[in-house]
Design an enzyme around this catalytic site. Structure first.
Site, PDB file in Angstrom:
ATOM      1  N   LYS A 175      21.597 -26.349  10.717  1.00  0.00           N
ATOM      2  CA  LYS A 175      22.594 -25.764   9.903  1.00  0.00           C
ATOM      3  C   LYS A 175      23.223 -26.761   9.251  1.00  0.00           C
ATOM      4  CE  LYS A 175      21.134 -21.370  10.045  1.00  0.00           C
ATOM      5  NZ  LYS A 175      21.453 -20.637   8.473  1.00  0.00           N
ATOM      6  N   GLY A 176      23.875 -26.081   8.059  1.00  0.00           N
ATOM      7  CA  GLY A 176      24.569 -27.057   7.497  1.00  0.00           C
ATOM      8  C   GLY A 176      25.646 -25.450   7.283  1.00  0.00           C
TER       9      GLY A 176
END
Length: 826
Positions: A65-66
């Protein structure tokens, strides 16, 4: 960083933007979020990546995830101005991440220029859309192409040349598969039977809009989104379906666009901006509120409490928590005034098409009170699944493009033509994962020991933190099961995902994916249209081993349950890859894929409970044969040869199996077949499934035949003779009914059953070796020492027929048979 700690964190800081990217492994994928949380976006992304890691158990990459926080958005700017500034921040964020990512040029991994690497080759970096970045896929792919990054337009899935989630409706369709299973197991076919629904979302949304078009029998009583509240007290299924379909086709819509003339008497569409609303009597009755004048918050809370058949989440927000949780712990302040406790939910089923509609504690509480739900990671996994298939198809076809065998235009046409088949491949995973949870749940209190052992193993290996995953510790687990409250579907779903994540890593680290037998498995991952023209591109896929490992992991755990591999490791001492190899042998040797497909075809034809009993019986055979294949070393050598040998042996022995088995075993099989037929199972199918148990002895017969040089048919007769003389079939049936209440009892029981099987094999070998010229070697063996063998036979009969069978009795029986096998007849 608090647990779960990811494999890597990349932190980015600049005057224009800050950001973070968290990954649980080198091959990882997940969305990038436009965060509005300046102070704690890092914490926000950590919470998201934990959920993504569980969700990704069904696909090749692990979770990532970013999140990026734009620091220079124009104060007081228009929506377009803010969007433009945010897009520029996103571009800087992506360019920066790409600048420290290895590339592939030809066959070589090429690191970034002027960069010191301490972590080895690491070229796999893919991204996906998330909150605020739904339209950014083409932008991201343009940046990858600008950088000459090897993934080209496979860098970001779901762009203009890819599989658009909303057009496919794939996320909603995947969740609908799990919803259909909930109702099917209650003997309700929601495709043909009207049922009531309440939900969160509107018809312009991907998950809500697509979901509300997946059955023409939906009676949507109430729904709300961030703008409006919709109430239709007594909807007409045909008219309301047509209106929802019309709205979904609009470029933009809200509940205000709904044609009020199609609504039932007393229907209302209420802007959430209203301070107070006068409800019609019909609306009051429809949502179960006793106030004629209510605020929008009170109305939405009533909708969440409404006793409908299905509560469908298709919009952003967390609306249900456990009573033991506070709103502050939930971390969704915008919905604090609406949120209810799980104990207040009136719906029979919750479908989480959207992420985190319910907290994990809330799901567990809902399950404990008798509600049916899984989790967002199980329900809406089809979105990430289709994205991953898209990426892997593009990687495969990239080699054909490099060699000028395929133009980009033709590749794009091919991608589009495979949309329906990709959807079918993806939806199959939703079907099978939800079934695996159902079969584990169906075991009830009996699943305690294997699941407890699985948690202990994962925890001791540092792969699971029960507190983080809301799983009970040993004391709480004991109290739960003593109170007759086994693990719920959401808890089983977490263990299913963790079992897959761990097994995948173990398989990729082994040499099992390199077995040529799995070439067909690899090709089966891709649509049929690629198989002929692009066979070499598939076979040389850069992630070939990972794809094979993913498919084997999903298939093994879905068939056997979360604790399948863990239990067999304990019982046999073999390694995980050995267990999976034996499982594939059992599956293909016994044609279990076809048999299970025949059971699938009974959806809505048969009672859901009876259908699951058929699945459970096939799963039991799968476990028995896998264990026997391991003990008899039937998997030695190339897998293709092992499967062919087993198939031939089954084919030879099947015609005579009914004449070669003990009478009590034959009676038990006939009784089971009659039960299935009485419940509506077609006769041939009922008899085939009931007779499967008789064939579980084939691996042992093969081993004895190989050791003695006696034909399979003659070996089978002697094997059956030993079984009948020593009452072993009755003993094993009795052992199957013994309930082990804790780990070491289960291990002792498994060991005793193994000792019984080993003794039967050794006695059969001894009889055949000593009496090869005899017409009936077993009778000759018995006649050689009638007093001793008769006395032991009587003792074994007493153990199984006097009172309740216990672990102690099975242990004694195993000891008697082992002694008999070790001390040949005089």
């Amino acid at each position: 960083m608090p647990e779960p700690r990811p494999f890597r964190e990349i932190f980015l800081y600049g005057t224009e933007v800050e950001g973070v990217h968290l990954r649980f492994g080198k091959v990882a994928r997940g969305g990038l979020r436009w965060s509005d949380r300046a102070q704690d976006y890092r914490t926000e992304v950590l919470g998201l990546v934990k959920a993504q890691q569980v969700k990704n158990a069904v696909i090749v990459p692990v979770g990532a995830k970013g999140g990026f926080y734009p620091k220079q958005l124009p104060v007081g700017g228009t929506r377009d101005e803010i969007f433009k500034a945010g897009t520029e921040a996103y571009k800087t964020y992506i360019r920066t991440l790409l600048s420290i990512t290895d590339n592939i040029v030809g066959a070589d991994v090429v690191p970034p220029a002027n960069t010191l690497r301490l972590d080895g080759d690491d070229p796999y970096f893919v991204v996906a859309a998330d909150k605020g970045t739904a339209t950014f896929s083409d932008t991201a792919n343009g940046l990858a192409q600008e950088a000459g990054f090897w993934l080209d337009d496979a860098f970001a899935s779901g762009g203009s040349v890819g599989y658009d989630h909303k057009k496919m409706g794939i996320t909603a369709r995947g969740a609908w598969e799990t919803v259909k299973r909930h109702f099917r197991e209650m003997d309700i076919d929601i495709q043909t039977t009207p049922f009531t629904v309440a939900g969160v979302g509107d018809m312009s949304g991907d998950v809500f809009g697509n979901g509300m078009l997946l059955s023409e029998k939906i009676r949507l009583v109430a729904a709300f989104d961030h703008r409006d509240i919709f109430i239709d007290p007594d909807p007409d299924t045909d008219r309301s379906f047509a209106e929802r379909k019309r709205m979904f086709a609009l470029p933009r819509s809200s509940w205000q666009d709904y044609d009020r003339t199609t609504m039932s008497k007393g229907g209302m569409i209420i802007p959430r901006s209203e301070k107070s609303v006068k409800l019609t009597p019909e609306a009051m009755a429809a949502i179960g509120i006793d106030k004629g004048q209510a605020t929008p918050f009170e109305i939405m809370t009533a909708i969440l409490r409404n006793p409908v058949d299905l509560l469908w989440f298709g919009g952003i927000g967390t609306y249900i928590r456990a009573s033991s949780e506070t709103d502050a712990e939930v971390g969704d302040r915008a919905n604090d005034p609406i949120r209810i406790a799980a104990e207040e939910v009136g719906a029979k089923v919750i479908g989480e098409g959207a992420n985190l509609g319910v907290t994990q504690k809330g799901r567990i509480a809902f399950g404990l009170k008798g509600g049916r739900c899984n989790s967002d990671a199980i329900d809406n996994s089809a979105g990430v699944n289709s994205s991953d298939v898209e990426v892997n198809i593009k990687i495969a076809l990239a080699s054909a493009m490099r060699d000028d065998r395929l133009t980009r235009a033709k590749r794009n046409t091919l991608l589009a033509s495979m949309t329906d088949e990709v959807a079918g491949l993806v939806l199959r995973n939703n079907y099978e994962q939800s079934l695996a949870i159902s079969l584990t749940e169906m075991q009830g209190l009996a699943n305690r020991t294997p699941l407890a052992r699985l948690m202990t193993r994962l925890e001791s290996d540092g792969q699971l933190n029960r507190k983080v995953e809301m799983l009970p510790n040993d004391l709480a687990l004991s109290e739960r099961y003593q109170a007759g409250r086994p693990l719920t579907r959401p808890e089983i779903g977490v263990l299913l995902s963790y079992a897959k994540l761990v097994l995948f890593e173990q398989l990729v680290q082994s040499d099992l994916p390199d077995d040529p037998y799995f070439l067909t498995t690899l090709r089966g991952y891709f649509p049929q249209k690629m198989h002929k023209a692009h066979a070499q591109d598939i076979d040389g896929h850069r992630l070939r081993r990972e794809i094979i490992g993913t498919i084997l992991t999903n298939d093994t755990i879905n068939r056997g349950g979360p604790a399948f591999v863990s239990t067999l490791i304990d019982q046999t001492g073999f390694m995980p890859a050995d267990v999976v190899k034996a499982a594939v042998l059992a599956r293909d040797g016994y044609d279990l894929k076809r048999i299970q497909a025949d059971i699938d075809a009974l959806d809505t034809v048969l009672s859901g409970t009876v259908q699951n009993e058929l699945y459970q019986e096939v799963a039991r055979i799968f476990a028995i044969v896998t264990e026997r294949a391991l003990r008899t070393q039937a998997t030695a050598g190339p897998l293709a040869e092992a499967v062919e040998k087993l198939r031939q042996a089954i084919q030879k022995l099947k015609p005579g199996v009914n004449t070669a088995i003990p009478e009590d075993a034959a009676a038990e099989v006939a009784k089971k077949a009659a039960y299935y037929i009485d419940k509506g199972v077609p006769q041939s199918q009922a008899e085939e499934i009931a007779n499967l148990f008789l064939m579980t002895q084939v691996p042992e017969i093969m081993q004895i035949s190989a050791e003695t040089g006696v034909t399979l048919a003659r070996t089978a007769l002697s094997y059956s003779g030993v079984t009948q003389n020593l009452r072993i079939a009755r003993l094993l049936v009795a052992a199957d009914r013994v309930s082990a209440t804790e780990q070491y009892e289960a291990m002792a029981l498994a060991r005793s059953i193994g000792d019984i099987a080993n003794a039967r094999r050794d006695i059969t070998i001894a009889a055949l070796a000593a009496q090869k010229s005899e017409r009936n070697p077993v009778q000759a063996w018995r006649d050689s020492d009638p007093e001793r063998i008769g006395r032991i036979s009587d003792q074994l009969t007493q153990l199984t027929e006097s009172g309740e069978t216990t672990l102690a009795k099975i242990t004694v029986a195993a000891g008697l048979l082992t002694d008999l096998a070790r001390k040949p007849a005089r």
